[in-house]
Design an enzyme around this catalytic site. Structure first.
Site, PDB file in Angstrom:
ATOM      1  CG  ASN A   1      -1.791   1.126   1.425  1.00  0.00           C
ATOM      2  OD1 ASN A   1      -1.767   1.909   0.410  1.00  0.00           O
ATOM      3  ND2 ASN A   1      -2.668   1.210   2.672  1.00  0.00           N
TER       4      ASN A   1
ATOM      5  CD  GLU B   1      -3.901  -2.949   7.076  1.00  0.00           C
ATOM      6  OE1 GLU B   1      -2.636  -2.974   6.436  1.00  0.00           O
ATOM      7  OE2 GLU B   1      -4.442  -1.809   6.782  1.00  0.00           O
TER       8      GLU B   1
ATOM      9  N   GLY C   1       1.974   1.896  10.830  1.00  0.00           N
ATOM     10  CA  GLY C   1       2.942   3.029  10.727  1.00  0.00           C
ATOM     11  C   GLY C   1       3.457   3.257  11.969  1.00  0.00           C
TER      12      GLY C   1
ATOM     13  CB  SER D   1       4.974  -2.296  12.040  1.00  0.00           C
ATOM     14  OG  SER D   1       4.295  -1.180  12.309  1.00  0.00           O
TER      15      SER D   1
ATOM     16  CD  GLU E   1      -3.148   5.421   6.589  1.00  0.00           C
ATOM     17  OE1 GLU E   1      -3.118   5.635   5.206  1.00  0.00           O
ATOM     18  OE2 GLU E   1      -2.308   4.960   7.409  1.00  0.00           O
TER      19      GLU E   1
ATOM     20  CE  LYS F   1      -0.257   3.159   4.720  1.00  0.00           C
ATOM     21  NZ  LYS F   1      -0.231   3.190   6.133  1.00  0.00           N
TER      22      LYS F   1
ATOM     23  CG  HIS G   1      -5.886   1.714   4.934  1.00  0.00           C
ATOM     24  ND1 HIS G   1      -5.615   2.717   5.727  1.00  0.00           N
ATOM     25  CD2 HIS G   1      -4.968   0.894   4.908  1.00  0.00           C
ATOM     26  CE1 HIS G   1      -4.309   2.266   6.210  1.00  0.00           C
ATOM     27  NE2 HIS G   1      -4.057   1.039   5.589  1.00  0.00           N
TER      28      HIS G   1
END
Ligand code: PGA
Length: 253
Positions: A9, A167, A173, A213, A97, A11, A95
């Site tokens: 991904n 996730e 992150g 991660s 985010e 991003k 996702h």
């Protein structure tokens, strides 16, 4: 037998030129690696160039999001058909985010899965709990709701045409990976629910990726968990060499 899948991904990183160059380099690095599916998700602007660079390699291209309408007055949005035409065969949906920053919910996830299917894109549907939810011991309830509402109305036949990505939000992150045991426990729970709600065969066939991660140093122990079928990789997917190492380490033993 579920083929492992490693998806990168990217991003909001990599220009058109950078994405195309990274795909070319990655294509060479993984050309001899069989038995693992490899996907990268560039920004919308780079999808077409990345797909051209991926032609003749074993790399699939994903969008990072889509909108559920085919076309219309939806400023800033992009449809499944547009992604497909640009060269994507996959799309990341829901996702964390997108959920945290852009107001996506299980309801929008559900509509987007339908739109992805309508355009013959394979959805990678993201679910996972926040740190607060984990500390309040709500992880399984949160996952159940996300699965139930996000996948509402789908059949077992639909389930085998999508991929789930577990996730944990606290691991994204942050450098803080879920331990193999934590990932294994969550994946086993998800698999149990998929089997209960969509039938044992479909539940067994559906791939469940771990994300948060993931790096070359930890992919082997994560994928060694029986229900972990690969990874959705953010930061560590940006460097083609490191990402190729993750792909190599995901090969079935
Ligand atoms: P990360 O991101 O690997 O940088 O933690 C994973 C993701 O957001 O999909």
């Amino acid at each position: 037998m579920r083929t492992p899948l490693i998806a990168g991904n990217w991003k909001m990183f990599k220009t058109v030129a950078e994405a195309a160059a990274a795909v070319r380099q990655l294509g060479e690095l993984v050309s001899g690696v069989t038995g693992v599916d490899v996907v990268v998700a560039p920004t919308f602007t780079a999808i077409h160039a990345a797909a051209q660079a991926a032609s003749g390699t074993r790399i699939g291209i994903a969008g990072q999001n889509l909108y559920w309408e085919k076309e219309g007055a939806f400023t800033g949005e992009i449809s499944g058909g547009m992604l497909k035409e640009a060269g994507a065969a996959w799309v990341i949906i829901g996702h964390s985010e997108r959920r945290a920053l852009f107001g996506e919910t299980d309801l929008t996830v559900n509509r987007k899965i339908g739109a992805a299917f309508a355009s013959a894109l394979t959805p990678i549907v993201c679910i996972g709990e926040t740190l607060d939810q984990r500390e309040r011991h709500e992880t399984f309830d949160v996952l159940d709701t996300q699965i139930r509402q996000g996948l509402e109305g789908l059949t077992g036949n639909d389930l085998v045409r999508l991929v789930i990505a577990y996730e944990p939000v606290w691991a994204i992150g942050t450098g803080r990976t879920a331990s193999p045991a934590q990932a294994g426990e969550a994946h086993a729970h998800i698999r149990t629910r998929l089997r209960q709600w969509f039938g044992a065969d479909a539940g067994d066939q559906c791939r469940i990726l771990y994300g948060g991660s993931v790096k070359p140093e930890n992919i082997a122990e994560l994928i060694a968990q029986p229900d972990v079928d690969g990874g959705l990789v953010g930061g560590a997917s940006l460097d083609p060499k490191g990402f190729a190492e993750i792909v190599r380490k995901a090969r079935p033993a």
